[in-house]
Motif scaffolding. Structure first.
Motif, PDB file in Angstrom:
ATOM      1  N   ARG A 223       6.179 -10.096  68.877  1.00 58.35           N
ATOM      2  CA  ARG A 223       6.307  -8.624  68.765  1.00 58.35           C
ATOM      3  C   ARG A 223       5.011  -7.998  68.240  1.00 58.35           C
ATOM      4  NH1 ARG A 223      11.696 -10.042  66.846  1.00 58.35           N
ATOM      5  NH2 ARG A 223      13.207  -9.378  68.412  1.00 58.35           N
ATOM      6  N   ILE A 224       3.926  -8.334  68.896  1.00 56.28           N
ATOM      7  CA  ILE A 224       2.610  -7.868  68.446  1.00 56.28           C
ATOM      8  C   ILE A 224       2.417  -6.400  68.834  1.00 56.28           C
ATOM      9  CG2 ILE A 224       0.112  -8.219  68.646  1.00 56.28           C
ATOM     10  CD1 ILE A 224       0.699 -11.182  69.210  1.00 56.28           C
ATOM     11  N   GLU A 225       1.954  -5.620  67.861  1.00 56.49           N
ATOM     12  CA  GLU A 225       1.768  -4.185  68.093  1.00 56.49           C
ATOM     13  C   GLU A 225       0.352  -3.777  67.730  1.00 56.49           C
ATOM     14  OE1 GLU A 225       4.804  -1.744  66.516  1.00 56.49           O
ATOM     15  OE2 GLU A 225       6.132  -2.545  68.073  1.00 56.49           O
ATOM     16  N   PRO A 226      -0.122  -2.642  68.245  1.00 58.16           N
ATOM     17  CA  PRO A 226      -1.454  -2.170  67.891  1.00 58.16           C
ATOM     18  C   PRO A 226      -1.527  -1.760  66.404  1.00 58.16           C
ATOM     19  CG  PRO A 226      -0.515  -0.920  69.746  1.00 58.16           C
ATOM     20  CD  PRO A 226       0.569  -1.766  69.187  1.00 58.16           C
ATOM     21  N   PRO A 227      -2.699  -1.745  65.795  1.00 57.75           N
ATOM     22  CA  PRO A 227      -3.965  -2.080  66.405  1.00 57.75           C
ATOM     23  C   PRO A 227      -4.170  -3.592  66.473  1.00 57.75           C
ATOM     24  CG  PRO A 227      -4.336  -1.484  64.116  1.00 57.75           C
ATOM     25  CD  PRO A 227      -2.868  -1.306  64.379  1.00 57.75           C
ATOM     26  N   ALA A 228      -4.582  -4.038  67.638  1.00 53.91           N
ATOM     27  CA  ALA A 228      -4.834  -5.469  67.805  1.00 53.91           C
ATOM     28  C   ALA A 228      -6.097  -5.679  68.633  1.00 53.91           C
ATOM     29  CB  ALA A 228      -3.649  -6.134  68.503  1.00 53.91           C
ATOM     30  N   THR A 229      -6.815  -6.725  68.292  1.00 53.08           N
ATOM     31  CA  THR A 229      -8.013  -7.106  69.032  1.00 53.08           C
ATOM     32  C   THR A 229      -7.788  -8.508  69.578  1.00 53.08           C
ATOM     33  OG1 THR A 229      -9.452  -5.702  67.716  1.00 53.08           O
ATOM     34  CG2 THR A 229     -10.492  -7.593  68.757  1.00 53.08           C
ATOM     35  N   ILE A 230      -8.127  -8.682  70.860  1.00 59.97           N
ATOM     36  CA  ILE A 230      -7.916  -9.976  71.516  1.00 59.97           C
ATOM     37  C   ILE A 230      -9.278 -10.659  71.682  1.00 59.97           C
ATOM     38  CG2 ILE A 230      -7.044 -11.114  73.612  1.00 59.97           C
ATOM     39  CD1 ILE A 230      -5.249  -8.617  74.072  1.00 59.97           C
ATOM     40  N   ILE A 231      -9.367 -11.892  71.234  1.00 61.21           N
ATOM     41  CA  ILE A 231     -10.615 -12.657  71.396  1.00 61.21           C
ATOM     42  C   ILE A 231     -10.311 -13.843  72.313  1.00 61.21           C
ATOM     43  CG2 ILE A 231     -12.454 -13.946  70.221  1.00 61.21           C
ATOM     44  CD1 ILE A 231     -11.904 -12.315  67.713  1.00 61.21           C
ATOM     45  N   ILE A 232     -11.096 -13.955  73.387  1.00 58.08           N
ATOM     46  CA  ILE A 232     -10.867 -15.004  74.385  1.00 58.08           C
ATOM     47  C   ILE A 232     -12.125 -15.865  74.482  1.00 58.08           C
ATOM     48  CG2 ILE A 232     -10.342 -15.468  76.832  1.00 58.08           C
ATOM     49  CD1 ILE A 232      -9.085 -12.648  76.982  1.00 58.08           C
ATOM     50  N   GLY A 233     -11.949 -17.177  74.343  1.00 54.60           N
ATOM     51  CA  GLY A 233     -13.108 -18.047  74.531  1.00 54.60           C
ATOM     52  C   GLY A 233     -13.017 -19.312  73.699  1.00 54.60           C
ATOM     53  N   ARG A 234     -13.932 -20.237  73.998  1.00 52.03           N
ATOM     54  CA  ARG A 234     -13.887 -21.559  73.343  1.00 52.03           C
ATOM     55  C   ARG A 234     -14.032 -21.458  71.832  1.00 52.03           C
ATOM     56  NH1 ARG A 234     -17.540 -24.228  78.022  1.00 52.03           N
ATOM     57  NH2 ARG A 234     -19.144 -23.053  76.951  1.00 52.03           N
ATOM     58  N   VAL A 235     -14.735 -20.435  71.329  1.00 53.79           N
ATOM     59  CA  VAL A 235     -14.938 -20.306  69.880  1.00 53.79           C
ATOM     60  C   VAL A 235     -13.626 -20.167  69.115  1.00 53.79           C
ATOM     61  CG1 VAL A 235     -17.298 -19.375  69.892  1.00 53.79           C
ATOM     62  CG2 VAL A 235     -15.342 -17.825  70.207  1.00 53.79           C
ATOM     63  N   VAL A 236     -12.576 -19.685  69.809  1.00 53.72           N
ATOM     64  CA  VAL A 236     -11.289 -19.482  69.127  1.00 53.72           C
ATOM     65  C   VAL A 236     -10.735 -20.820  68.619  1.00 53.72           C
ATOM     66  CG1 VAL A 236      -8.890 -18.688  69.445  1.00 53.72           C
ATOM     67  CG2 VAL A 236     -10.786 -17.366  70.411  1.00 53.72           C
ATOM     68  N   ALA A 237     -11.147 -21.916  69.265  1.00 52.91           N
ATOM     69  CA  ALA A 237     -10.670 -23.238  68.841  1.00 52.91           C
ATOM     70  C   ALA A 237     -11.103 -23.554  67.408  1.00 52.91           C
ATOM     71  CB  ALA A 237     -11.190 -24.308  69.799  1.00 52.91           C
ATOM     72  N   LEU A 238     -12.129 -22.865  66.907  1.00 48.42           N
ATOM     73  CA  LEU A 238     -12.596 -23.127  65.541  1.00 48.42           C
ATOM     74  C   LEU A 238     -11.724 -22.448  64.481  1.00 48.42           C
ATOM     75  CD1 LEU A 238     -16.434 -22.685  66.154  1.00 48.42           C
ATOM     76  CD2 LEU A 238     -15.178 -24.821  65.832  1.00 48.42           C
ATOM     77  N   ALA A 239     -10.848 -21.542  64.919  1.00 47.23           N
ATOM     78  CA  ALA A 239     -10.065 -20.756  63.958  1.00 47.23           C
ATOM     79  C   ALA A 239      -9.254 -21.645  63.014  1.00 47.23           C
ATOM     80  CB  ALA A 239      -9.145 -19.793  64.690  1.00 47.23           C
ATOM     81  N   GLY A 240      -8.805 -22.794  63.517  1.00 43.66           N
ATOM     82  CA  GLY A 240      -7.997 -23.695  62.687  1.00 43.66           C
ATOM     83  C   GLY A 240      -8.742 -24.205  61.468  1.00 43.66           C
ATOM     84  N   THR A 241     -10.055 -24.377  61.594  1.00 39.63           N
ATOM     85  CA  THR A 241     -10.818 -24.931  60.466  1.00 39.63           C
ATOM     86  C   THR A 241     -11.497 -23.857  59.625  1.00 39.63           C
ATOM     87  OG1 THR A 241     -12.670 -25.244  61.987  1.00 39.63           O
ATOM     88  CG2 THR A 241     -11.328 -27.182  61.499  1.00 39.63           C
ATOM     89  N   MET A 242     -11.419 -22.618  60.031  1.00 37.63           N
ATOM     90  CA  MET A 242     -12.196 -21.579  59.326  1.00 37.63           C
ATOM     91  C   MET A 242     -11.337 -20.439  58.800  1.00 37.63           C
ATOM     92  SD  MET A 242     -15.665 -21.129  61.438  1.00 37.63           S
ATOM     93  CE  MET A 242     -16.548 -22.524  62.131  1.00 37.63           C
ATOM     94  N   ASP A 243     -10.059 -20.691  58.554  1.00 35.53           N
ATOM     95  CA  ASP A 243      -9.158 -19.604  58.163  1.00 35.53           C
ATOM     96  C   ASP A 243      -9.280 -19.280  56.670  1.00 35.53           C
ATOM     97  OD1 ASP A 243      -7.229 -17.673  58.213  1.00 35.53           O
ATOM     98  OD2 ASP A 243      -5.552 -19.084  58.123  1.00 35.53           O
ATOM     99  N   TRP A 244     -10.453 -18.855  56.258  1.00 38.34           N
ATOM    100  CA  TRP A 244     -10.676 -18.564  54.828  1.00 38.34           C
ATOM    101  C   TRP A 244      -9.802 -17.409  54.346  1.00 38.34           C
ATOM    102  CZ3 TRP A 244     -12.307 -13.693  53.510  1.00 38.34           C
ATOM    103  CH2 TRP A 244     -12.798 -12.903  54.543  1.00 38.34           C
ATOM    104  N   PHE A 245      -9.560 -16.423  55.215  1.00 38.70           N
ATOM    105  CA  PHE A 245      -8.798 -15.244  54.790  1.00 38.70           C
ATOM    106  C   PHE A 245      -7.323 -15.607  54.603  1.00 38.70           C
ATOM    107  CE2 PHE A 245      -6.713 -11.077  55.670  1.00 38.70           C
ATOM    108  CZ  PHE A 245      -7.311 -10.358  54.654  1.00 38.70           C
ATOM    109  N   GLY A 246      -6.797 -16.413  55.533  1.00 38.69           N
ATOM    110  CA  GLY A 246      -5.410 -16.847  55.427  1.00 38.69           C
ATOM    111  C   GLY A 246      -5.188 -17.722  54.200  1.00 38.69           C
TER     112      GLY A 246
END
Ligand SMILES: C[S@@+](CC[C@H](N)C(=O)[O-])C[C@H]1O[C@@H](n2cnc3c(N)ncnc32)[C@H](O)[C@@H]1O
Length: 256
Positions: A223-246
């Motif tokens: 149920r995703i609602e705006p404001p939202a930004t979509i990022i597409i690409g191989r770099v997204v695979a790094l999100a698992g190791t760099m979630d400092w904010f979470g």
């Protein structure tokens, strides 16, 4: 002498991302004309006694038309007021800052542009996604996922379906199915990682990691609602190791 209009970027949400120049202007100006996506904590930084005008514009809901906003800026400046035109993110990235500056120039009103942290930069940083990376992406491309008057989204899909370039899609939720279908039919792999970041850089930030093939299902399921930004690409695979904010392990961030 008429007043000056300062077209100022307020950043994507976190008030700590405001520039010092923007902060000083909010303290010293006569009037602020602000958009809906400007965070309430940034609005709270406006000095007492400053005239506040809510322009209320979001990507497709308007409480003032662009023409009314232009004329409000003009009228305030002609009354010798110094005006901050406060916009979410950066005023020159899908923010109509260019149109407003053109209008002011045509009417002989002095203006200044104060850049802000764009949603692309803020969301990527707070989601732990480097937009470029020497091994994964040699470039980044900002694209609007929404056309004026809800016109059909006609983008140069063939040039966008490039595995070496990270795509940052603004205002793309409503056209997610077109984006998914066109990118895949122009050669992008359905397994390409995708992040959808909502209310980025705020305490309400949500970061959904999915694939291009699953994008529409993820938006519906979560149920995703705006404001939202979509990022597409191989770099997204790094999100698992760099979630400092979470992980929220940085006490200094809270203190600032
Ligand atoms: C009219 S555009 C304004 C963009 C802004 N000028 C910038 O530089 O980021 C509005 C879109 O920016 C994105 N956006 C703005 N703030 C955001 C946030 N806090 N989190 C996620 N996306 C955001 C969304 O795609 C939203 O629909």
């Amino acid at each position: 002498m008429a007043g000056t209009v300062y077209i100022v970027g307020a950043g994507p949400g976190d008030p700590g991302l405001l520039t010092l120049r923007a902060y000083r202007l909010l303290q010293q100006t006569d009037a602020v004309v602000y958009d809906r996506l400007v965070n309430s904590e940034v609005i709270a930084l406006i000095a007492p006694g400053v005239i506040r005008v809510f322009a209320g514009k979001s990507c497709n809901r308007h409480s003032m038309t662009q023409e009314e906003i232009n004329h409000t800026l003009l009228a305030l400046a002609r009354k010798k007021k110094h005006v901050v035109r406060l916009k979410g993110g950066d005023p020159f990235i899908f923010g109509r800052g260019g149109e407003e500056a053109e209008f002011l120039a045509q009417h002989g009103i002095a203006f200044e542009i104060v850049p802000g942290i764009s949603a692309a930069a803020g969301c990527a940083a707070y989601a732990g996604i480097p937009l470029t990376h020497r091994q994964l992406a040699s470039g980044v491309r900002y694209v609007t996922g929404h056309r004026q008057n809800d016109d059909k989204l006609a983008l140069n899909w063939a040039s966008m379906a490039d595995a070496d370039t990270t795509l940052v899609i603004y205002m793309g939720l409503g056209n997610a199915d077109t984006i998914r279908r066109e990118l895949i039919s122009h050669g992008m792999d359905a397994s390409t990682p995708v992040a959808v970041i909502c209310e980025g850089t705020t305490p309400h930030q949500r970061r959904h990691i999915t694939t291009l093939g699953q994008l529409v299902q993820t938006i519906a399921r979560e149920r995703i609602e705006p404001p939202a930004t979509i990022i597409i690409g191989r770099v997204v695979a790094l999100a698992g190791t760099m979630d400092w904010f979470g992980m929220d392990t940085l006490p200094v961030r809270k203190a600032l």
